[in-house]
Design an enzyme around this catalytic site. Structure first.
Site, PDB file in Angstrom:
ATOM      1  N   SER A   9      21.297  -0.994  33.621  1.00 31.88           N
ATOM      2  CA  SER A   9      21.174  -0.855  35.174  1.00 31.88           C
ATOM      3  C   SER A   9      21.350  -2.602  35.607  1.00 31.88           C
ATOM      4  O   SER A   9      21.482  -2.544  37.043  1.00 31.88           O
ATOM      5  CB  SER A   9      19.861  -0.495  35.484  1.00 31.88           C
ATOM      6  OG  SER A   9      18.749  -1.429  35.279  1.00 31.88           O
ATOM      7  N   CYS A  16      -5.798  -3.276   2.168  1.00 29.89           N
ATOM      8  CA  CYS A  16      -5.477  -3.436   3.509  1.00 29.89           C
ATOM      9  C   CYS A  16      -6.928  -3.807   4.462  1.00 29.89           C
ATOM     10  O   CYS A  16      -7.554  -4.647   4.341  1.00 29.89           O
ATOM     11  CB  CYS A  16      -4.761  -2.355   4.020  1.00 29.89           C
ATOM     12  SG  CYS A  16      -3.631  -2.418   5.758  1.00 29.89           S
ATOM     13  N   GLU A  33       0.921  -1.117  -0.019  1.00 31.76           N
ATOM     14  CA  GLU A  33      -0.048  -0.011   0.130  1.00 31.76           C
ATOM     15  C   GLU A  33       0.855   1.412  -0.102  1.00 31.76           C
ATOM     16  O   GLU A  33       1.957   1.347   0.696  1.00 31.76           O
ATOM     17  CB  GLU A  33      -0.757   0.092   1.237  1.00 31.76           C
ATOM     18  CG  GLU A  33      -2.023   0.956   1.475  1.00 31.76           C
ATOM     19  CD  GLU A  33      -2.859   0.779   2.547  1.00 31.76           C
ATOM     20  OE1 GLU A  33      -3.937   1.420   2.478  1.00 31.76           O
ATOM     21  OE2 GLU A  33      -2.612   0.043   3.251  1.00 31.76           O
TER      22      GLU A  33
END
Length: 700
Positions: free
Chosen positions: A356, A175, A45
């Site tokens: 971390s 779609c 598309e």
């Protein structure tokens, strides 16, 4: 006349407004399709301009350049003797439409505008386009002069019509039309259309592929036919990753499957199919003559055959079983491909991540490592584009990546930013993971910067804030946590800009974030802390899915250091340690577990629940675990936290979209960011229900 047809569909890694690149990828796909013997080629598309142009679709330049690309395609010898079906925006009678343009041998056969626009989730097609609201009606489209010079045509058919070749009939869907309750393929099939095409720009969400494949299969299961599905691939320029999955189905069976995640810019799926299989299937199941008030489609006739005269020896595709990825594999592959596209197109030299030693930042690190694995595999498979991109990124035209850890060392810097409230355990976990994935690792102590900022505050005000553990108030405690987090953000960007400079290398690094979707829901992070980054590959993924992903990485990548990371309780490590151990945990601070928060998030977004309806649903779901008053307390706690912290979503780092309950502000999740956080009316309604439930002991 033969009966076997060879057709091609594709997945293209298009980029919004990259008209040169988009043109070359379209042309390459047509060239491959022809080389494989295809007589028809379908693309994604809006492939000419890129699907993610957004408000650029308002600009006349976008329409002009799309027409110019179409002119080049029409005039190219590559497009000779193959029906080409391309996607682009078209202005017809001053109205913008999302269209398919079908052409053959320098002649435009038809222009088919989209009828059902996507206007949910991340889609906003009604903002830029109008739907074609005249079923089975066709008008004349006057070609602009630049196209007339090539085609010799003055006008072409524009509207809801189908293409009739000498041997079969083709009809287009676009779609969202496949997802619609009144999908065009139903009426087209009853009118004798044998080949259905769907050009999509369908973005990835975890566990979504199964639904997409089911829809394609069901489109031809009821009334037979051949279904070609094309899709965009890659990062088109924003938070979405389009995950390919090109496929071909016949009479309810998938016969050809394209890749869902790949670094290939152009993937062409070619299939040879027997039209008689469709006709015999329909002969038993379909009786279109019994349909009342049937209105036939306008057929655009073309003197061209998709089949040959002597096709008896052509081998047709047989049904295959679709190979689905697990959610853990999707997390490993989708965000990794998205990161690669972002890195190679941004002009930067790599990534920097504050690591971390916790689940979230470790997940981001593993996704970068997965990206390095994909790049090395692509180079080993002789993907010239990937090799060219990686050489440009590292600044070495002789470099050839062969081992993911070595590539990771060149592209990825990790940085542990510890302080007096950080435990030795998290420091060690971060260092061990870095060693296993191969990143260039730094360990920084932030205490000096934190004390410097607090010293300025104390000098100005004469006050010294204290943690709650040391007798301070809640306000002091929160401010002291926030200053640590915000210092980390400043240091992350400093090191991202200058780390390569300090090593005598060119370029800068993209800062990666690592806040998960559940923390974004509650706002359980500091605004402008190290969750503020350039991009975040895990911002649309739940904590529970991330833990499963890390277990997958232990087995798939042999990253054994992750076992200790997953086993550790989630903590921000921003409050003082107690006897050297972490005293603060995330779930205790939030008042609910991550599993509970994930369920609440789905109810809020996917099930569209406000406080009262969420309470009513959870009253049933948690009936064996919590009393009505406890359920009410958790619902109230969530909505207080969500509404108090909603403003943080206005500045959150752009994240990879992966989850159907993402709270991504003003894009996927259209909500206010200023609330009456007391929710008086809603909470009173909950309280009355609690009284009723507990007095009647309903289910308890």
């Amino acid at each position: 006349m033969g009966r076997k047809v060879t057709l091609a569909t594709c997945s293209l890694n298009q980029w919004a407004l990259d008209f040169d690149g988009n043109f070359s990828r379209i042309l390459r796909s047509i060239e491959i399709a022809k080389g494989n013997g295809a007589k028809y080629r379908l693309g994604p598309e809006l492939e000419i301009c890129g699907y993610g142009c957004a408000d650029h679709l308002y600009e006349s330049d976008t329409l002009l350049h799309s027409l110019e690309v179409l002119q080049e395609l029409l005039d190219s010898p590559v497009t000779k003797d193959i029906i080409c079906d391309v996607g682009m925006p078209i202005m017809h009678r001053d109205v913008r439409y999302n269209c398919r343009v079908v052409f053959l041998n320098k002649k435009i056969l038809l222009i088919r505008p989209k009828m059902f626009l996507a206007n949910y989730g991340n889609n906003r097609e009604f903002r830029w386009f109008s739907p074609w609201s005249q079923p089975r009606q066709v008008e004349e489209y006057l070609l602009p002069r630049m196209l007339r010079k090539v085609t010799g045509q003055v006008s072409v058919p524009f509207g809801d019509c189908v293409l009739s070749t000498l041997d079969t009939c083709l009809g287009s869907e676009m779609c969202a039309e496949m997802w619609n309750a009144k999908s065009p393929h139903i009426d087209m099939g009853l009118d004798g259309v044998e080949i259905f095409t769907n050009s999509s720009a369908s973005y990835h969400e975890l566990r979504k592929a199964n639904e997409r494949v089911s829809l394609v299969k069901s489109a031809t299961n009821k009334s037979g036919g051949i279904y070609l599905y094309a899709n965009q691939r890659g990062c088109d320029g924003d938070r979405l990753y389009y995950d390919g999955c090109a496929m071909v189905a016949v009479n309810g069976d998938v016969v050809a499957q394209g890749a869902q995640f790949s670094l290939e810019d152009v993937e062409v799926l070619t299939a040879t199919l027997d039209l008689e299989d469709v006709r015999s299937y329909r002969g038993e199941r379909c009786h279109p003559h019994m349909v009342h008030d049937h209105k036939p489609y306008h057929r655009v006739k073309v003197d061209f055959s998709l089949s040959g005269d002597n096709d008896i020896y052509l081998i047709t595709q047989q049904p295959v079983k679709w190979q689905f990825h697990s959610p853990e594999e999707e997390i490993s592959l989708g965000p990794a491909c998205w990161l690669w596209d972002y890195l190679r197109r941004s002009g930067q030299a790599g990534f920097l991540l504050p690591l971390s030693g916790g689940v979230d930042s470790s997940s981001t690190a593993c996704i970068v490592y997965s990206m390095c694995v994909l790049v090395c595999n692509a180079v080993a498979d002789n993907n010239a584009q990937v090799l060219q991109d990686v050489q440009r990124i590292v600044g070495d035209l002789t470099y050839r990546p062969e081992e993911p850890r070595e590539l990771c060392r060149r592209l990825f810097t990790t940085c542990y930013m510890g302080g007096e409230n950080s435990s030795e355990d998290t420091r060690r976990r971060a260092k061990d993971l870095s060693a296993q994935i191969g990143s260039y690792h730094l360990s920084i102590n932030i205490d000096m910067a934190v004390k410097g900022l607090l010293g300025i505050f104390s000098m100005v005000t004469g006050r010294v804030p204290q943690f709650r553990a040391n007798g301070g108030s809640g306000r002091e405690n929160l401010a002291l946590q926030n200053v640590q987090a915000r210092v980390r953000m400043v240091l992350a960007y400093l090191f991202a800009q200058l780390t390569l400079w300090a090593q005598g290398k060119p370029g800068g690094l993209l800062v990666l974030g690592s806040a998960n979707v559940d923390e974004s829901l509650t706002g359980y992070f500091t605004k402008y802390d190290c969750s503020s980054a350039d991009i975040n590959p895990i911002g649309g993924i739940s904590k529970t899915d991330l833990k499963s992903f890390l277990h997958y990485c232990v087995e798939h990548f042999q990253l054994t250091s992750l076992r200790r990371i997953v086993a550790a309780p989630p903590t921000a490590e921003l409050e003082p340690l107690v006897d050297g151990q972490v005293a603060q945990t995330d779930e205790a601070d939030m008042g609910m577990t991550y599993a509970e928060l994930s369920l609440i998030g789905r109810l809020r977004k996917v099930s569209r629940c406000g406080p009262y309806s969420m309470f009513c649903k959870l009253l049933e779901v948690w009936r064996d675990a919590w009393s009505p008053s406890q359920v009410a307390a958790k619902v109230k706690q969530f909505f207080r936290m969500h509404s108090v912290n909603r403003h943080k979503m206005t500045t959150i780092t752009p994240s990879y979209h992966a989850e159907s309950y993402s709270p991504d502000d003003n894009r996927f999740d259209m909500r206010p960011f200023l609330y009456n956080v007391k929710w008086f009316w809603q909470f009173r309604k909950i309280d009355s229900k609690v009284t009723e439930a507990e007095s009647a002991r309903v289910g308890y």
